[in-house]
Motif scaffolding. Structure first.
Motif, short mmCIF file in Angstrom:
data_model
loop_
_atom_site.label_atom_id
_atom_site.label_comp_id
_atom_site.label_asym_id
_atom_site.label_seq_id
_atom_site.Cartn_x
_atom_site.Cartn_y
_atom_site.Cartn_z
N THR A 198 85.30 -33.01 47.09
CA THR A 198 85.28 -31.90 45.92
C THR A 198 84.05 -31.25 45.59
O THR A 198 82.97 -32.07 45.67
CB THR A 198 86.08 -32.55 44.46
OG1 THR A 198 87.31 -33.15 44.77
CG2 THR A 198 86.23 -31.70 43.56
N THR A 199 84.05 -29.96 45.35
CA THR A 199 82.91 -29.18 45.22
C THR A 199 82.41 -29.57 43.65
O THR A 199 83.29 -29.08 42.83
CB THR A 199 82.85 -27.75 45.54
OG1 THR A 199 83.18 -27.71 46.77
CG2 THR A 199 81.58 -26.86 45.18
N THR A 200 81.20 -29.92 43.26
CA THR A 200 81.14 -30.16 42.10
C THR A 200 79.97 -28.94 41.29
O THR A 200 79.79 -29.03 40.29
CB THR A 200 80.30 -31.54 41.57
OG1 THR A 200 79.41 -31.92 42.74
CG2 THR A 200 81.61 -32.65 41.91
N ALA A 201 78.85 -28.77 42.18
CA ALA A 201 77.89 -27.56 41.76
C ALA A 201 77.47 -26.90 42.88
O ALA A 201 77.40 -27.19 44.11
CB ALA A 201 76.86 -28.65 40.96
N ILE A 202 76.87 -25.75 42.43
CA ILE A 202 75.96 -25.04 43.30
C ILE A 202 74.58 -24.75 42.66
O ILE A 202 74.63 -24.19 41.63
CB ILE A 202 76.71 -23.50 43.54
CG1 ILE A 202 78.08 -23.62 44.17
CG2 ILE A 202 75.76 -22.57 44.47
CD1 ILE A 202 79.14 -22.45 44.14
N THR A 203 73.54 -24.99 43.76
CA THR A 203 72.26 -25.08 43.03
C THR A 203 71.34 -24.27 43.88
O THR A 203 71.79 -23.81 44.93
CB THR A 203 71.57 -26.35 42.83
OG1 THR A 203 71.58 -26.94 44.51
CG2 THR A 203 72.51 -27.49 41.99
N GLY A 204 70.29 -23.64 43.24
CA GLY A 204 69.45 -22.84 43.94
C GLY A 204 68.34 -22.36 43.10
O GLY A 204 68.33 -22.48 41.85
N SER A 205 67.35 -21.46 43.69
CA SER A 205 66.57 -20.69 42.72
C SER A 205 66.76 -19.42 42.41
O SER A 205 67.73 -18.92 41.48
CB SER A 205 64.89 -20.83 43.05
OG SER A 205 65.14 -20.37 44.58
N GLN A 206 66.47 -18.44 43.54
CA GLN A 206 66.78 -17.01 43.42
C GLN A 206 68.36 -16.95 44.15
O GLN A 206 68.92 -15.75 43.77
CB GLN A 206 65.90 -16.28 43.88
CG GLN A 206 64.62 -16.21 43.14
CD GLN A 206 64.55 -15.90 41.73
OE1 GLN A 206 64.83 -14.60 41.44
NE2 GLN A 206 63.85 -16.64 40.88
N ALA A 207 68.51 -17.73 44.87
CA ALA A 207 69.70 -17.61 45.65
C ALA A 207 70.64 -18.96 45.95
O ALA A 207 69.65 -19.97 45.66
CB ALA A 207 69.56 -16.80 47.08
N VAL A 208 71.49 -19.00 46.61
CA VAL A 208 72.06 -20.39 46.87
C VAL A 208 71.37 -21.13 47.85
O VAL A 208 70.86 -20.59 49.00
CB VAL A 208 73.65 -20.14 47.48
CG1 VAL A 208 74.02 -21.37 48.12
CG2 VAL A 208 74.49 -19.48 46.39
#
Length: 306
Positions: A198-208
């Motif tokens: 299961t996908t729980t989060a998407i992280t990054g700074s200016q982009a994925v």
């Protein structure tokens, strides 16, 4: 006052427009844009008359045919549909109200969101809902496709020759047609599968930069380094503006009978926005034709001395 208003510019709406025009109906087509879901589809191999055609190519043919007829078109987003006391209908788009004796709702569906942290923030900056549209932007990069159905597997197949690496993440394995699964397994550059995650989060700074997953069995967390994420977890109907006017099923699709009729006389629905069991371009187009013909018949019987 129009005889007919058609809401939506996908296969159902455009076909309805052609049939309405051929019946010389005073009709208005309201849509944000032409094309609908086929604009996100690269390979179409099951539309009669074409052994192979891309979605945009097919919709261009639909568009050309619509424009051969003198049907009025408004490029607006419909925000409200109302049933009037006199049996007519009001349709509001971009602040302006239009009235008609009959209406065909053919507004289709839109991609379902993951609803996880980072998704909204990075939409357009690494998060995409259209592999056909955005796939070339990720040439030589690592991407993830989220979903286990036909659209997810087709996206993975389409992106595999372009991207450096493709992850395929599904909550519970595949729910796709056997022929599509076969094509996935035959890829020269196979995808990396994460089944049961299961996908729980998407992280990054200016982009994925990272996609965070959790195993459904062990609850162990995994972080994948990715530059692109394609969300392919299904669709939801564009029916919010119909609230209180039509009956919905549990998926918020409009309930219709076999003749595209809703519970209200004069109000019809066609294509993927309905409770029809199969969502196919050819079925949507057939629904649009049927709805226009049934609307014409409805008006014919309303006219005096008809």
């Amino acid at each position: 006052m129009y005889e007919l208003i058609i809401i939506g510019g996908g296969p159902a709406g455009m076909t309805a427009a052609v049939y309405a025009a051929r019946k010389r109906m005073n009709a208005l087509l309201i849509t944000k844009e032409f094309g609908g879901q086929p604009m996100w589809t690269m390979d179409i191999e099951n539309y009669m008359g074409y052994q192979f055609v891309t979605g945009p190519e097919l919709m261009e043919k639909f568009d050309e045919q619509v424009r051969k007829f003198p049907i009025e078109i408004k490029y607006e987003e419909v925000t409200k549909l109302a049933a009037n006391d006199d049996g007519t209908f009001s349709v509001t788009g971009d602040g302006e109200e239009y009235r008609a004796q009959t209406v065909i709702v053919a507004s289709g569906k839109r991609p379902r969101r993951l609803a996880v942290p980072g998704e909204a923030e990075f939409t357009g900056r690494g998060v995409s809902y259209c592999a056909t549209c955005d796939g070339p932007l990720y040439a030589g990069k690592t991407v993830a496709v989220i979903g286990g159905g036909n659209s997810a597997l087709q996206a993975a197949i389409e992106i595999s020759p372009i991207a450096e690496k493709v992850y395929l993440i599904s909550i519970a394995g595949y729910n796709a047609d056997p022929i599509i699964i076969e094509k996935l397994k035959e890829l020269k550059r196979p995808v990396v599968e994460f089944m049961g995650y299961t996908t729980t989060a998407i992280t990054g700074s200016q982009a994925v930069e990272k996609l965070v997953l959790v195993s459904n069995d062990t609850r162990e967390q995994t972080e994948l380094d990715v530059q692109g994420i394609f969300v392919e977890i299904g669709l939801e109907p564009n029916t919010e503006y119909c609230e209180g006017v039509v009956d919905f099923n549990k998926y918020r699709e409009i309930n219709t009978d076999c003749r595209t009729r809703t519970k209200l006389p004069g109000l019809f629905a066609a294509g993927d926005v309905t409770n029809g069991p199969d969502k196919q371009i050819v079925i949507a187009a057939g629904d649009g034709a049927k709805a226009a013909l049934v609307a014409y018949e409805f008006l014919l019987h309303k006219r005096p001395n008809a």
